[in-house]
Design a protein around this motif. Structure first.
Motif, PDB file in Angstrom:
ATOM      1  N   THR A 201      82.658  74.612  -2.883  1.00  0.00           N
ATOM      2  CA  THR A 201      82.981  76.029  -2.819  1.00  0.00           C
ATOM      3  C   THR A 201      82.428  76.580  -1.386  1.00  0.00           C
ATOM      4  O   THR A 201      83.079  77.220  -0.903  1.00  0.00           O
TER       5      THR A 201
ATOM      6  N   ILE B 219      80.734  82.896  -6.405  1.00  0.00           N
ATOM      7  CA  ILE B 219      81.608  82.003  -7.017  1.00  0.00           C
ATOM      8  C   ILE B 219      81.070  81.139  -7.965  1.00  0.00           C
ATOM      9  O   ILE B 219      81.490  80.941  -9.148  1.00  0.00           O
ATOM     10  N   HIS B 220      80.163  80.389  -7.442  1.00  0.00           N
ATOM     11  CA  HIS B 220      79.318  79.320  -8.169  1.00  0.00           C
ATOM     12  C   HIS B 220      78.818  79.723  -9.525  1.00  0.00           C
ATOM     13  O   HIS B 220      79.081  79.360 -10.513  1.00  0.00           O
TER      14      HIS B 220
ATOM     15  N   LEU C  94      78.807  84.740  -1.016  1.00  0.00           N
ATOM     16  CA  LEU C  94      79.889  84.823  -1.745  1.00  0.00           C
ATOM     17  C   LEU C  94      80.182  83.384  -2.328  1.00  0.00           C
ATOM     18  O   LEU C  94      80.573  83.498  -3.695  1.00  0.00           O
TER      19      LEU C  94
ATOM     20  N   PHE D 179      81.797  81.864 -11.609  1.00  0.00           N
ATOM     21  CA  PHE D 179      83.170  81.028 -11.956  1.00  0.00           C
ATOM     22  C   PHE D 179      83.056  79.688 -12.203  1.00  0.00           C
ATOM     23  O   PHE D 179      83.247  79.339 -13.424  1.00  0.00           O
ATOM     24  N   ASN D 180      82.265  79.131 -11.303  1.00  0.00           N
ATOM     25  CA  ASN D 180      82.229  77.720 -11.409  1.00  0.00           C
ATOM     26  C   ASN D 180      81.376  77.037 -12.855  1.00  0.00           C
ATOM     27  O   ASN D 180      81.750  76.391 -13.888  1.00  0.00           O
TER      28      ASN D 180
END
Ligand code: ASP
Length: 421
Positions: free
Chosen positions: A97, A233-234, A229, A237-238
């Protein structure tokens, strides 16, 4: 008020108090500057010392108790394998990512940055990974315990726990009772300490705001934003995707119970200091058994650092961009591998990731002075990456618990007394 709502009320209150503590601390640091320190520092110190006090005994008893309830060597191996796989997969997801983002946004290209610090003033890491592995075997476990050297203590505790399971029934039962009792007592003590968190985080955050120079954020803002960011995201989302797909649990329910641990990680920038709070949240709120949490979280606090891994790869490539050095595919791959190793090798203490960055820079032949470029914003980035490190450890505990057949029933609602194993 019935019992459940009373408990929910209490859990929410702690989280709220910690939020309020952080907010007021930042406000006080901003309004009063360094004059707040004589008042803020004692609060921070009491909280941090209480947490540090409990770390080593907690690690010993939680690992021993975990290994004892896992029982056979075969189950221990299977739990170990799942844990290892989760650590590798989640860290790699984090690194990819970060690497994708830093290559898309290229925050270092054309950045006008003077070196903020001479590199001689910055600690650089010992490069030898083999040596790091050897040092996991303690020459003297008591010395490691006294020095707060976590990995050798974990190694010894796993072995000792395993061989206790091989004892005659009577000896085994007696020792197991004592160890389980000691672990239970540690957890009760931890839970009491956590109630001092709102005051502690007030003190810590007041100091951070009063003593951090925020000018550097103007020139390093883009780099800072790319790391943030990536971490977001991690975290959003991840990791939730892994929770849904592998553990089949609702990420929101798990995250909701994790606030005390996440806010402590954010304030202290130390996975190790946050460990007791993390074990408390994961067992009490997400209903993971003490067996899995007690085994996984101490190891995760020092070995599994997704936030740090992501940051290592973004920082290394950012530094290459600033120097105008192009990194080809092969070198980017080296960044991936060394970022993973650096995150494993980093201790769970503030700024450990910055020190380990020298390993990554060295591996791809980048100037070590590069560390000086990003130093100015590192203290604040550390707060965010440590939060993600702790979050990933907690998700790992949930996922492995589910793979071990635990139902985690009641996840998201706090329990007062947890008498499960
Ligand atoms: N402070 C981080 C932690 O304790 C390590 C780092 O510096 O990245 O998890």
């Amino acid at each position: 008020m019935n019992l459940t709502s009373k408990k929910a009320h209490r859990k929410l209150s702690l989280t709220h108090y910690i939020f309020i503590g952080i907010f007021l601390g930042m406000l006080a640091g901003w309004l009063f500057g360094e004059t707040i320190l004589p008042f803020a520092d004692p609060l921070a110190n009491v909280f941090l010392r209480l947490l540090r006090m409990i770390i080593m005994p907690l690690i010993v008893f939680s690992i021993l108790s975990g290994v004892l309830s896992i029982g056979t060597g075969k189950s221990l191996g299977s739990l170990g394998l799942k844990t290892f796989l989760y650590y590798i997969i989640s860290s790699m997801l984090a690194i990819f990512t970060g690497q994708i983002l830093v290559n898309i946004f290229r925050p270092g290209v054309g950045a006008e940055l003077g070196l903020q610090k001479e590199v001689e003033q910055i600690a650089t890491a010992d490069q030898d990974f083999m040596d790091f592995l050897f040092r996991i075997i303690p020459e003297n476990p008591f010395q490691s315990l006294a020095a707060g050297d976590v990995l050798p203590v974990i190694f010894f505790s796993i072995l000792l726990g395993y061989f206790i399971t091989r004892l005659k029934s009577q000896q085994r039962t007696t020792l197991t009772d004592v160890i389980d009792g000691a672990f239970e007592a540690m957890m009760k003590l931890t839970h009491m300490i956590i109630w001092s968190a709102p005051l502690g985080v007030f003190g810590i955050n007041a100091r951070i705001v009063a003593t951090t120079g925020f000018d550097a954020f103007k020139s390093l803002g883009f780099y800072f934003a790319v790391v943030l960011l990536g971490l977001a995201i991690h975290a959003f989302f991840n990791l939730p995707m892994l929770l849904r797909l592998v553990a089949r649990v609702d990420p929101i329910k798990h995250y909701r119970g994790m606030f005390p641990a996440l806010l402590t990680a954010f304030s202290t920038s130390s996975s190790m200091v946050t460990l007791p709070v993390n074990i408390d949240c994961v067992t009490r709120n997400s209903r993971v058994s003490k067996k899995v949490a007690g085994f996984l979280l101490p190891i995760g606090a020092t070995v599994n650092m997704d936030g740090t891994a992501l940051y290592e790869s973004v920082a290394a490539i950012f530094i290459a961009q600033v120097y105008g050095i192009h990194l080809g595919f092969g070198q980017q791959l080296i960044v991936v591998v060394t970022a993973l190793l650096a995150s494993i090798g980093a201790a769970g203490v503030p700024m450990a990731g910055l020190v380990m960055l020298s390993v990554v820079l060295h591996a791809v032949g980048l100037p070590l002075e590069g560390v000086g470029i990003i130093l100015a914003v590192d203290r604040v980035l550390d707060m965010f990456r440590t939060t993600v490190n702790i979050l990933s450890d907690s998700c790992g505990a949930v996922i492995v618990a589910r793979l071990e057949g635990e139902t985690l029933e009641g996840m998201g609602t706090a329990i007062e007394e947890d008498s499960r194993d």
